[in-house]
Design an enzyme around this catalytic site. Structure first.
Site, mmCIF file in Angstrom:
data_model
loop_
_atom_site.group_PDB
_atom_site.id
_atom_site.type_symbol
_atom_site.label_atom_id
_atom_site.label_comp_id
_atom_site.label_asym_id
_atom_site.label_seq_id
_atom_site.Cartn_x
_atom_site.Cartn_y
_atom_site.Cartn_z
ATOM 1 N N GLY A 11 73.301 80.915 56.022
ATOM 2 C CA GLY A 11 72.030 81.162 55.348
ATOM 3 C C GLY A 11 70.965 81.631 56.322
ATOM 4 N N SER A 17 65.643 81.500 59.664
ATOM 5 C CA SER A 17 64.853 82.328 60.577
ATOM 6 C C SER A 17 64.075 81.456 61.562
ATOM 7 C CB SER A 17 63.879 83.206 59.794
ATOM 8 O OG SER A 17 64.568 83.966 58.836
ATOM 9 N N LYS A 106 69.456 68.169 50.891
ATOM 10 C CA LYS A 106 69.270 66.824 50.321
ATOM 11 C C LYS A 106 70.108 66.607 49.070
ATOM 12 C CE LYS A 106 65.178 68.462 47.975
ATOM 13 N NZ LYS A 106 65.197 69.791 48.628
ATOM 14 N N ILE A 137 59.325 65.272 59.642
ATOM 15 C CA ILE A 137 59.076 63.875 60.040
ATOM 16 C C ILE A 137 60.395 63.238 60.478
ATOM 17 C CG2 ILE A 137 58.111 61.664 59.328
ATOM 18 C CD1 ILE A 137 56.881 63.095 56.914
ATOM 19 N N GLY A 188 52.273 78.498 46.387
ATOM 20 C CA GLY A 188 53.641 78.417 46.896
ATOM 21 C C GLY A 188 54.105 76.991 47.172
ATOM 22 N N ASP A 202 63.785 65.446 42.604
ATOM 23 C CA ASP A 202 63.867 65.743 44.033
ATOM 24 C C ASP A 202 63.617 64.466 44.839
ATOM 25 O OD1 ASP A 202 63.598 67.803 46.364
ATOM 26 O OD2 ASP A 202 61.804 66.564 46.506
ATOM 27 N N LYS A 206 66.148 62.192 47.509
ATOM 28 C CA LYS A 206 65.770 61.747 48.856
ATOM 29 C C LYS A 206 65.836 60.229 48.968
ATOM 30 C CE LYS A 206 62.920 65.846 49.578
ATOM 31 N NZ LYS A 206 61.573 66.412 49.258
ATOM 32 N N GLY A 303 58.245 73.227 54.740
ATOM 33 C CA GLY A 303 57.808 74.320 55.609
ATOM 34 C C GLY A 303 58.941 74.725 56.518
#
Lengths: 432, 432
Positions: A11, A17, A106, A137, A188, A202, A206, A303
């Protein structure tokens, strides 16, 4: 170069990137920290010709996963394609070929973490996933290494940036849910289909991962009681302010003896609790240990660069383990499947908002019910409403069990004086 | 038992007792996590006959350090006697005998960390000290492992619980410094001689340690500019409230190119900065990395069990390393001595409180000076005072260099309209 470690990446989106950016930019630093060169050997992409911002030799791009997974020069496979179908097959194949795996996935780890762990261990391979919870984190390393000598009693996390952004907007600017969601999408922070975020799915995934690491028990996703934030109203946030409470979507895992309570829901957090001041898209995981007491890890939950940093911390860890010949040994223990805590062991205080017929005696009726249920209250606010003959009542209870509260809620629903139960939320932290 | 690792402990105060409590209580868990038995072989005490709360066999107590340091059954020496004289000699002797060392001794590590590291490496021994900063918070592991792939730009820490407790009391209850200090002493948060805490020396030692780990540079304690909290006044805290600022004793380390700024001083923190909500005796370390952005580690900065937990995390780490045959390898790199950043590179905004002669033109004079110095201001508050013909002026500047600010301060002092500079503080975080 003798001490070269080959990296394969599945990926090449924003995180992929970011990884390449870090490896290119910090070659020297990485060498100093690992005593070896990290060499990107092969990258799986969908389209080789696509224009990319990141500098790389096009020859290492491939559209065939086998070029990465069966490549003898690849020692560590980094999986950043996401999803659970291909990703599962690829990771299994990588481990079968005795390649170490680092992933940010995840969903995959929440669903198949236990069996992938077992397989990795069997293959003497490392399988790390620091980036899967809380972005940059270092919460997973905090739990598995930093707090290794403690007995963890409670984990509470704000681990979904989208919902935290939405709730912060609603709270601070008084905009309703739909508008706050739209803002998050425009910036975004929320996806076009925000279901997994706003419904708490989600966060539940986690929590499945954190629970395993903190309590050494495996919990099925289906066993995590999940409630999203779509019904959170400005009215409740307003009463929260009055009561010194801030609404957050919280993943809670608490041990009660050898049973476990795990749920994800909007919770009122008392303003003196460290989680209450975690705002916008930030994440934080609060951990309470028998010895350490209260601790919290805070930072950006998403991010590309924060996530890439967490992945690289894992890669460095694997690179060291390879050279030391100890791969496959720092896999966390999962001892058994979790037994869920019965409701009479799950205690907290609660907030409940009722609409009642504003008539003589209705207040006394409700008080009587609470007394009959052996459930005392700390605060009560009654406000007459514009609608004729209706009053709004907020009750904040003392600590009580979920069983008692659920029963009381059922009885309230049956009472004639009660028009409706508008909302109810668990409260965490010391209320005033 | 083959897989037994022998522990020697120097000192049996509250932390030493906490360690024994954890080892006794969590025997099984520790075995599962390390695959070996941790056996306490010998403990150095001052008085063998003293009554103790913790259960232990008196035969393992000794008043002779050599019984621990030269003991062939001791693999890991835990040093919790404190101080820098005996402790240094003991640790050196332990390393000479190829025993691994875990210590909570911030004074010792701040002063001699670099040479002890070199010696440990030479001896292939581990030397860990997670407990030396931030008590139970796994901040050292966070920096060395969790954020290993990032380039750290800034570390800011509330790393002294006593002063944070005092400042919280002053801020929330409006009690003056002396009274807050007395309260802290009554509650056991401050020592009878509180000098090292309130003058910032304790925080400076911890910053020396964090700086080394975050920036791989060694800084001399003398090079850390240190200002304590004894002169913090309620007046400034009151203005801070008005300006959305909270006063904290902060250790700051920032990289400017290849130079470093390290100081400890009371700083006004903007209320939207995560450090501003760290209250009472709690500690927190805020880390800003190029890739990760902002992250923070929060928890109890002291206490026997949190400290013992951090020590045990180190012991477990050593125990694994021993079995893997890799001790002495995870020592952090210290590349060179730090070059201090010149004052023109150290920028922030500043708060300054002045008493001026309340006469026509005095305000204009001051404005003119700021303009001449090329230093713009964000906020200015002028209040007439009860004392005749005196006004109090608060100026909050925009970002400027320490050099410019220091020059401006000198010039202000020479101006006739100015009676006195009452106070000045650096501001961190976005002010409103």
């Amino acid at each position: 170069m003798d001490n070269k470690i080959g990296i394969g990446i599945l990926g090449l989106g924003v995180v992929g990137s970011g990884i390449i950016e870090i490896i290119n930019k910090h070659k020297e630093m990485l060498y100093k920290k690992t005593n070896c060169y990290l060499s990107i050997e092969r990258i799986l992409v969908q389209d080789i010709e696509k224009n990319r911002h990141v500098k790389l030799n096009k020859d290492i791009l491939t559209t065939d996963a086998a070029d990465v997974l069966n490549n003898p020069h690849v020692d560590i496979v980094i999986e950043v394609i996401g999803g659970t179908d291909d990703a599962y097959l690829f990771i299994e194949q990588a481990l079968r070929n005795k390649k170490h795996v680092v992933t940010a996935n995840k969903d995959l780890i929440a669903l198949y973490g236990r069996e992938l762990h077992d397989f990795a261990k069997q293959q003497s391979c490392d399988l790390f996933y620091e980036a899967s919870v809380g972005g940059g984190i270092p919460i997973i390393r905090g739990l598995t290494d930093g707090l290794v000598a403690d007995e963890i009693e409670e984990v509470m996390g704000i681990i979904n940036g989208t919902t935290n952004y939405i709730l912060t907007k609603m709270d601070e600017e008084g905009v309703p849910f739909e508008k706050a969601l739209q803002d998050a999408q425009d910036l975004g922070f929320a996806e076009a289909d925000p279901t997994a975020d706003i419904e708490g799915l989600d966060a539940a995934r986690k929590m499945a991962i954190l629970t395993r690491l903190a309590f050494h028990m495996d919990i099925r996703l289906d066993d995590i009681k999940t409630r999203g934030i779509t019904n959170v109203s400005l009215t409740d946030l307003k009463y929260g302010k009055e009561l010194g409470l801030t609404m957050k979507l919280i993943g809670i895992a608490k041990a009660h003896g050898d049973t476990l309570q795990v749920n994800v829901e909007p919770v009122f957090i008392a303003n003196d609790h460290p989680l209450s001041s975690v705002k916008n898209e930030y994440n934080a995981v609060y951990v309470k240990g028998r010895a350490i007491g209260e601790t919290m890890f805070y930072g950006p939950g998403a991010g590309s660069l924060p996530t890439a940093t967490a992945i690289m911390a894992d890669v460095i860890h694997v690179a060291k383990n390879i050279q030391l010949g100890i791969t496959g040994k720092s896999v966390p223990m999962i001892e058994r499947s979790a037994r869920l805590s019965p409701h009479h062991l799950q205690t907290s205080s609660f907030y409940i908002r009722l609409h009642v017929h504003d008539q003589v005696g209705s207040f006394a009726h409700i008080s009587q019910l609470f007394q009959d249920m052996d459930m005392s209250f700390k605060r009560i606010i009654q406000t007459p409403m514009k609608k004729q003959q209706t009053a709004e009542i907020i009750v904040v209870t003392h600590q009580t069990s979920l069983e008692t509260f659920t029963n009381a809620k059922k009885k309230l629903q049956q009472m004639d004086v009660i028009k409706s139960i508008e909302s109810y939320y668990q409260i965490e932290g010391e209320t005033i």
